[in-house]
Design an enzyme around this catalytic site. Structure first.
Site, PDB file in Angstrom:
ATOM      1  N   SER A 126       3.792  -2.787   6.499  1.00  0.00           N
ATOM      2  CA  SER A 126       2.863  -1.742   6.058  1.00  0.00           C
ATOM      3  C   SER A 126       3.161  -0.424   6.737  1.00  0.00           C
ATOM      4  O   SER A 126       3.635  -0.386   7.865  1.00  0.00           O
ATOM      5  CB  SER A 126       1.426  -2.150   6.377  1.00  0.00           C
ATOM      6  OG  SER A 126       0.551  -1.085   6.051  1.00  0.00           O
ATOM      7  N   LYS A 180      -0.830  -9.674   4.862  1.00  0.00           N
ATOM      8  CA  LYS A 180      -0.566  -8.359   4.253  1.00  0.00           C
ATOM      9  C   LYS A 180      -1.461  -8.133   3.034  1.00  0.00           C
ATOM     10  O   LYS A 180      -1.943  -7.010   2.799  1.00  0.00           O
ATOM     11  CB  LYS A 180       0.918  -8.241   3.856  1.00  0.00           C
ATOM     12  CG  LYS A 180       1.277  -6.921   3.179  1.00  0.00           C
ATOM     13  CD  LYS A 180       0.983  -5.721   4.065  1.00  0.00           C
ATOM     14  CE  LYS A 180       1.477  -4.379   3.574  1.00  0.00           C
ATOM     15  NZ  LYS A 180       1.227  -3.945   2.260  1.00  0.00           N
ATOM     16  N   HIS A 183      -4.772  -7.240   4.339  1.00  0.00           N
ATOM     17  CA  HIS A 183      -4.652  -5.837   4.795  1.00  0.00           C
ATOM     18  C   HIS A 183      -4.851  -4.903   3.596  1.00  0.00           C
ATOM     19  O   HIS A 183      -5.588  -3.918   3.671  1.00  0.00           O
ATOM     20  CB  HIS A 183      -3.272  -5.626   5.427  1.00  0.00           C
ATOM     21  CG  HIS A 183      -2.895  -4.174   5.606  1.00  0.00           C
ATOM     22  ND1 HIS A 183      -2.487  -3.370   4.559  1.00  0.00           N
ATOM     23  CD2 HIS A 183      -2.890  -3.374   6.702  1.00  0.00           C
ATOM     24  CE1 HIS A 183      -2.240  -2.157   5.005  1.00  0.00           C
ATOM     25  NE2 HIS A 183      -2.479  -2.137   6.303  1.00  0.00           N
ATOM     26  N   GLU A 187      -7.568  -2.182   2.796  1.00  0.00           N
ATOM     27  CA  GLU A 187      -7.103  -0.815   2.477  1.00  0.00           C
ATOM     28  C   GLU A 187      -7.855  -0.287   1.238  1.00  0.00           C
ATOM     29  O   GLU A 187      -8.356   0.838   1.237  1.00  0.00           O
ATOM     30  CB  GLU A 187      -5.594  -0.878   2.223  1.00  0.00           C
ATOM     31  CG  GLU A 187      -4.940   0.380   1.700  1.00  0.00           C
ATOM     32  CD  GLU A 187      -3.448   0.144   1.389  1.00  0.00           C
ATOM     33  OE1 GLU A 187      -2.719  -0.357   2.264  1.00  0.00           O
ATOM     34  OE2 GLU A 187      -3.013   0.440   0.249  1.00  0.00           O
TER      35      GLU A 187
HETATM   36  C1  6PG Z   1       1.109  -0.435   2.861  1.00  0.00           C
HETATM   37  C2  6PG Z   1       0.563  -0.320   1.464  1.00  0.00           C
HETATM   38  C3  6PG Z   1       1.601  -0.606   0.435  1.00  0.00           C
HETATM   39  C4  6PG Z   1       1.041  -0.595  -0.981  1.00  0.00           C
HETATM   40  C5  6PG Z   1       0.930   0.741  -1.546  1.00  0.00           C
HETATM   41  C6  6PG Z   1       0.460   0.779  -2.992  1.00  0.00           C
HETATM   42  O1  6PG Z   1       0.536  -1.226   3.596  1.00  0.00           O
HETATM   43  O2  6PG Z   1       2.066   0.251   3.186  1.00  0.00           O
HETATM   44  O3  6PG Z   1      -0.477  -1.263   1.317  1.00  0.00           O
HETATM   45  O4  6PG Z   1       2.135  -1.867   0.716  1.00  0.00           O
HETATM   46  O5  6PG Z   1       1.886  -1.300  -1.783  1.00  0.00           O
HETATM   47  O6  6PG Z   1       0.050   1.484  -0.767  1.00  0.00           O
HETATM   48  O7  6PG Z   1      -0.565  -0.107  -3.244  1.00  0.00           O
HETATM   49  P1  6PG Z   1      -1.395  -0.036  -4.598  1.00  0.00           P
HETATM   50  O8  6PG Z   1      -0.470   0.450  -5.673  1.00  0.00           O
HETATM   51  O9  6PG Z   1      -1.866  -1.411  -4.887  1.00  0.00           O
HETATM   52  O10 6PG Z   1      -2.484   0.947  -4.339  1.00  0.00           O
END
Ligand code: 6PG
Length: 468
Positions: A126, A180, A183, A187
């Site tokens: 991430s 993840k 997470h 998020e």
């Molecule tokens: C991270 C994010 C990343 C994620 C994008 C887009 O931890 O760096 O979670 O892995 O894929 O932010 O996510 P969405 O397209 O589902 O918003």
């Protein structure tokens, strides 16, 4: 035999950034991409780091460039591309050679791939492009011995939190990808709760994007200090040259999603783990995407927002409400991880999860340090009941209540914050209302109920008498 410490397949944004990070930390890395032109462009942009990077024309060249036992990171889109890449690599590798899927994978796919012959690890990474380049948070899963083999590289490239690397082994099988996904669920909820407060300030309090940005920026120096609050301040403050106004005002209000949040909600249902704030956030994204339908409904029912009296919804109320919502959302996320560990028989060090989330990842925040401490004291506890978070909730649930009630009476949707509040109220209710559900189930299906007075189970009501 090659001299490279590790290989990497897939030079998209994340793969390229990760490869440069690895080279910068002093490791020799071989890289391969499906289209050779991308590899050439990558090498041209690598500058001095190119000296530690071996570009491969063919997959066999990549394998030949690596020191055995080999380790190859895959940074390709989730799903079929990962399976195709594994199928292409395996015949070129020995059984000791390790393939590491560092993309966002469904943990069930990771479990399946780990059960196939050949060493395999699934790790969650991430932090977006900047994180991958300068220090991501790395959530390791799979066979511990495999993790230990590549840990020196993965901990070296990870984010640093006061001298501690944000990279750790978090459980067997697909545990890394599972963590993840959770997470990402958190998020989604963090982002949604911030967006809901933005909506109250914009539609209820009539504030400009710049004024709203100032509030988020101010909050970022208090208990809400976090990457997402920080960037929300910056997003709200951004200027659009074309319209000479706030950029936020011209961004279409329909959120995208790649599916990781959805995986979290689906798995939570399988586990019977309550994560209503996270589910509300995922649903809110789905609703946001139905823009035309929302426009038609507004034309039919009239616009909802009405001005809110600034005396009712003070900044301090919204700040406390957001703190309470955040505590409840994280408590749900960690509760889901604990449920998964129990259900799958995984050893999952929950304090370690909080620790690797303290820096590098998208949900990094000051509060995660307190979470790490609270889980270190007692990994089995429900986070919202740990003293420091119980204090936040005691101090903030009235504010959350004011915010949700005010939003409801003014027709402004705050689904994640409202779900967080309903969760809090349901959790603090020792005598709930499911006795009615049990009565109903027994009435129509003779499913039986337990009695409070004598502790007996499998009891039935006098329904036959009632129906006759
Ligand atoms: C991270 C994010 C990343 C994620 C994008 C887009 O931890 O760096 O979670 O892995 O894929 O932010 O996510 P969405 O397209 O589902 O918003």
């Amino acid at each position: 035999m090659g001299n490279c410490d590790i290989g990497l397949v897939g030079l998209g944004t994340m793969g390229a950034a990760l490869a440069l990070n690895i080279a910068e930390k002093g490791f020799n890395i071989a890289v391969w991409n499906r289209t050779g032109a991308k590899t050439e462009a990558f090498m041209e942009g690598a500058g001095a780091l190119a000296a530690r990077i071996t570009p491969a024309q063919e997959l066999a060249d990549l394998v030949a460039a690596l020191k055995p036992p080999r380790a190859i990171i895959l940074m390709v889109p989730a799903g079929d591309p990962v399976d195709q890449q594994i199928a292409a690599l395996r015949p070129l590798l020995g059984t000791d050679d390790l393939i590491i899927d560092a993309g966002n994978a469904n943990f069930r796919d990771t479990n399946r791939r780990m059960a196939d012959p050949g060493a395999f690890l699934g790790i969650g990474v991430s932090g977006g492009e900047a994180g991958a380049r300068h220090g991501p948070s790395i959530m390791g899963g799979g066979d511990r011995a495999h993790w230990d083999r590549v840990a020196p590289i993965l901990t070296a490239i990870a984010a640093d939190y006061h001298g501690m690397p944000c990279a750790a082994w978090l459980g067997p099988e697909g545990a890394g990808h599972f963590v993840k996904a959770v997470h990402n669920g958190i998020e989604y909820a963090d982002m949604q709760m911030i967006a809901e407060i933005y909506g109250l300030m914009r539609d209820g309090l009539g504030r400009s994007a710049n004024q709203i940005g100032d509030v988020f920026t101010r909050w970022n120096s208090g208990a809400l200090q976090s990457y997402l609050v920080e960037i929300s301040g910056q997003v709200a403050a951004a200027h659009d040259a074309a319209t000479n106004g706030p950029l936020l005002d011209v961004i279409v209000d329909a959120a995208g999603q790649k599916g990781t949040g959805r995986w979290t909600a689906i798995e939570a249902q399988h586990l019977g783990a309550p994560i209503p704030a996270i589910e509300a956030a995922i649903t809110a994204r789905n609703i946001s995407a139905r823009r035309e339908e929302r426009q038609a409904a507004e034309a039919l029912f009239g616009p909802a927002p009405k001005p809110i009296d600034a005396g009712i919804l003070q900044d301090s109320v919204m700040e406390k409400a957001l703190i309470a919502g955040k505590v409840l959302c994280y408590s749900q996320g960690f509760g889901m991880l604990a449920a998964a560990a129990r259900s799958f028989g995984w050893t999952m060090p929950l304090p370690e999860v909080a620790r690797v989330w303290r820096a590098g990842c998208i949900i990094r925040s000051a509060m995660l340090d307190d979470m790490a401490d609270a889980l270190t004291e007692d990994a089995g506890r429900t986070l919202m009941m740990a003293p420091v978070f119980a204090d936040h909730l005691r101090a903030g649930h009235a504010a959350l209540r004011t915010l949700v009630a005010t939003a409801a009476t003014h027709g402004i949707a705050v689904p994640a914050l409202a779900s967080a509040l309903a969760y809090f109220d349901a959790m603090r209710t020792a005598r709930g209302t499911a006795n009615m559900i049990q009565g109903q189930r027994d009435f129509f299906g003779l499913h039986g109920f337990a009695r409070l007075d004598d502790g007996s189970t499998g009891q039935h009501g006098p329904w036959a008498d009632a129906e006759s």
